[in-house]
Design a protein around this motif. Structure first.
Motif, short mmCIF file in Angstrom:
data_model
loop_
_atom_site.label_atom_id
_atom_site.label_comp_id
_atom_site.label_asym_id
_atom_site.label_seq_id
_atom_site.Cartn_x
_atom_site.Cartn_y
_atom_site.Cartn_z
N SER A 303 38.54 21.96 23.97
CA SER A 303 38.68 23.38 24.30
C SER A 303 39.92 23.58 25.15
O SER A 303 40.34 22.67 25.88
CB SER A 303 37.45 23.89 25.07
N GLN A 304 40.49 24.75 25.08
CA GLN A 304 41.60 25.08 25.96
C GLN A 304 41.49 26.53 26.41
O GLN A 304 41.04 27.39 25.64
CB GLN A 304 42.94 24.82 25.27
N ALA A 305 41.89 26.78 27.64
CA ALA A 305 41.76 28.12 28.20
C ALA A 305 42.83 28.36 29.24
O ALA A 305 43.20 27.45 30.00
CB ALA A 305 40.39 28.32 28.83
N THR A 306 43.33 29.57 29.25
CA THR A 306 44.23 30.04 30.31
C THR A 306 43.56 31.25 30.96
O THR A 306 43.25 32.23 30.29
CB THR A 306 45.59 30.46 29.74
N THR A 307 43.33 31.15 32.27
CA THR A 307 42.64 32.20 33.01
C THR A 307 43.51 32.61 34.19
O THR A 307 43.89 31.78 35.01
CB THR A 307 41.27 31.71 33.50
N GLU A 308 43.84 33.90 34.28
CA GLU A 308 44.79 34.36 35.28
C GLU A 308 44.34 35.67 35.90
O GLU A 308 43.92 36.59 35.21
CB GLU A 308 46.17 34.55 34.64
N VAL A 309 44.47 35.74 37.22
CA VAL A 309 44.31 37.00 37.96
C VAL A 309 45.64 37.28 38.64
O VAL A 309 46.13 36.48 39.43
CB VAL A 309 43.18 36.90 39.00
N ASP A 310 46.24 38.43 38.32
CA ASP A 310 47.55 38.78 38.84
C ASP A 310 47.45 40.10 39.61
O ASP A 310 47.28 41.16 39.02
CB ASP A 310 48.55 38.91 37.69
N LEU A 311 47.53 40.00 40.93
CA LEU A 311 47.51 41.18 41.79
C LEU A 311 48.81 41.30 42.57
O LEU A 311 48.84 41.81 43.70
CB LEU A 311 46.32 41.11 42.76
N SER A 312 49.90 40.80 42.00
CA SER A 312 51.18 40.78 42.70
C SER A 312 51.63 42.21 43.00
O SER A 312 51.55 43.11 42.17
CB SER A 312 52.23 40.07 41.85
N GLY A 313 52.08 42.42 44.24
CA GLY A 313 52.54 43.73 44.67
C GLY A 313 51.43 44.72 44.95
O GLY A 313 51.70 45.90 45.19
N THR A 314 50.19 44.25 44.94
CA THR A 314 49.05 45.14 45.11
C THR A 314 48.54 45.09 46.56
O THR A 314 48.40 44.01 47.13
CB THR A 314 47.91 44.74 44.16
N SER A 315 48.27 46.24 47.10
CA SER A 315 47.62 46.31 48.40
C SER A 315 46.13 46.07 48.17
O SER A 315 45.42 46.93 47.65
CB SER A 315 47.86 47.68 49.04
N PHE A 316 45.68 44.88 48.57
CA PHE A 316 44.35 44.42 48.18
C PHE A 316 43.45 44.30 49.40
O PHE A 316 43.82 43.70 50.41
CB PHE A 316 44.46 43.07 47.49
N SER A 317 42.26 44.90 49.33
CA SER A 317 41.27 44.75 50.40
C SER A 317 39.90 44.59 49.76
O SER A 317 39.54 45.30 48.82
CB SER A 317 41.28 45.96 51.34
N SER A 318 39.15 43.60 50.29
CA SER A 318 37.84 43.34 49.70
C SER A 318 36.73 43.28 50.73
O SER A 318 35.57 43.09 50.39
CB SER A 318 37.86 42.01 48.94
N GLY A 319 37.08 43.40 52.00
CA GLY A 319 36.04 43.34 53.02
C GLY A 319 35.67 41.94 53.46
O GLY A 319 34.75 41.76 54.24
N GLY A 320 36.40 40.92 52.98
CA GLY A 320 36.12 39.56 53.39
C GLY A 320 34.84 39.02 52.80
O GLY A 320 34.23 39.60 51.90
#
Length: 399
Positions: A303-320
């Motif tokens: 099997s092969q997989a590429t998994t990516e999360v890209d939040l570049s340049g994003t003001s990100f807040s999740s509450g910790g």
């Protein structure tokens, strides 16, 4: 959505999504004697006809041809794409994409291609040029392929509204379950179960210029960028979540799980292949012959997989908080992703009582072959490859 089959080793598959924007895809193949693609007795040939012509003065072009035989059990593409707009609008909600694919087969899944692509000079003498470039003979077998994506364009602000998804594939003696929870959620689950696995062969395929005529001085025979290949794979997936240049208050959860459980898993063979210039039937060769940048290859991959999360340049807040990504790599696999922030999980496993993956490229010929008298002219063979590679699973994860 849900699917249910009988209890005598046929699959039960369920998928459940909860989200403001939700895509759920489910595909199941159930077979009793195997599936596949077969290409034989098919060829592409340019020939002088062998009609007793004593002298041939001509140029032959036999290029950019392709003969392929391929089988894919399940194929899907699932995308949520939110475009930007003026005024920095806010999306107050969740987005969920889930994909579940299963092959249950009692036989062998195969792809076979034994075809030739040839240029043949049968009689007399030859003065001219043969160009054979960009030809390919290929065979491929793949259980599942998927492309899954969630994309929010720049300038679109996101205020999450938690969503969740879960997948369960039950087949034979194995159960694979996955779950993910967050505001942007992507979950992929793929499995192949039973039978004698996947087998791909391009054995005996040929790409050749065959000269049984006398090749006189000033003539040329050229082969380049030709390819004979066999490839086998269990599962392949591309998973991507992106939110660039936006304000994002929420959580991201991405999960990928792939399983292969068969008697003998993946095999690929490209053996007994002839690729090149065959002048063994020419009494005399005085022309220029070249064979370059061509290849014979076999590849088997679990099997092969590429998994990516890209939040570049994003003001990100999740509450910790704590991020969790748990995987149980057993025949009864479970994968859970969730928590706060960005959570990415990948689990890949192969099981079988025989060989996991195998690739073979043997008794192949790649080059220029002579048997008669050689005088004048030139022979060049370079930049060619013969190779075989086998691997278990390959995963690339980035966040």
């Amino acid at each position: 959505t849900s699917m249910a089959f009988d209890a005598a080793a046929n699959p039960v598959a369920t998928i459940g999504n909860a989200g403001d924007i939700s895509i759920g895809n489910q595909q199941v193949n159930v077979g009793t004697s195997g599936s596949g693609a077969l290409v034989t007795a098919v060829g592409i040939t340019v020939s002088d006809g062998g009609n007793g012509v004593t002298a041939i003065t001509a140029d032959y072009s036999n290029s950019d041809n392709s003969i392929s035989g391929s089988y894919v059990g399940n194929r899907s593409a699932n995308t949520v794409n939110a475009a930007g707009a003026d005024g920095a609008p806010v999306y107050n909600g969740s987005a969920v994409v889930s994909n579940g694919q299963l092959n249950l087969n009692a036989g062998t899944t195969t792809a076979v291609n034994t075809s030739p692509i040839t240029t043949t000079l049968a009689d007399g003498s030859f003065r001219g040029a043969i160009a054979q470039s960009g030809d390919s003979i290929s065979a491929g077998t793949q259980g599942n392929t998927a492309s899954n994506a969630i994309g929010f364009a720049s300038g679109l602000n996101i205020a999450g509204n938690a969503g969740a998804t879960n997948l369960s594939l039950a087949f034979g003696n194995s159960t694979v379950t996955s779950s993910a929870a967050g505001d942007l959620v992507l979950l992929n689950e793929q499995g192949n179960e039973g039978g004698a696995g996947f087998a791909t062969t391009a054995d005996g395929g040929s790409i050749e210029a065959i000269a049984n005529a006398v090749v006189v001085a000033g003539s040329s025979i050229s082969l380049s960028n030709d390819n004979v290949s066999a490839s086998t794979g269990g599962n392949a997936a591309s998973n991507a979540v992106s939110a660039n240049g936006s304000s994002f208050a929420g959580k991201v959860a991405v999960g990928n799980q792939q399983s292969n459980d068969t008697v003998t898993l993946m095999s690929a063979s490209a053996s007994g292949v002839n690729l090149g210039a065959d002048l063994t039937g020419a009494a005399t060769s005085r022309g220029d012959v070249s064979v370059g940048a061509s290849s014979i290859g076999a590849m088997a991959q679990g099997s092969q997989a590429t998994t990516e999360v890209d939040l570049s340049g994003t003001s990100f807040s999740s509450g910790g908080g704590v991020i969790t990504a748990n995987a149980d790599s057993s025949a009864f696999g479970t994968l859970t992703t969730g928590g706060a922030g960005v959570s990415v999980g990948n689990a890949q496993a192969d099981y079988g009582s025989g060989t996991v993956t195998s690739a073979k490229a043997g008794s192949d010929q790649l080059g220029a072959y002579y048997a008669g008298s050689i005088g004048g002219g030139s022979g060049t063979v370079g930049g060619n490859t013969i190779g075989a590679s086998a691997g278990g699973n390959r995963g690339t994860t980035s966040a």
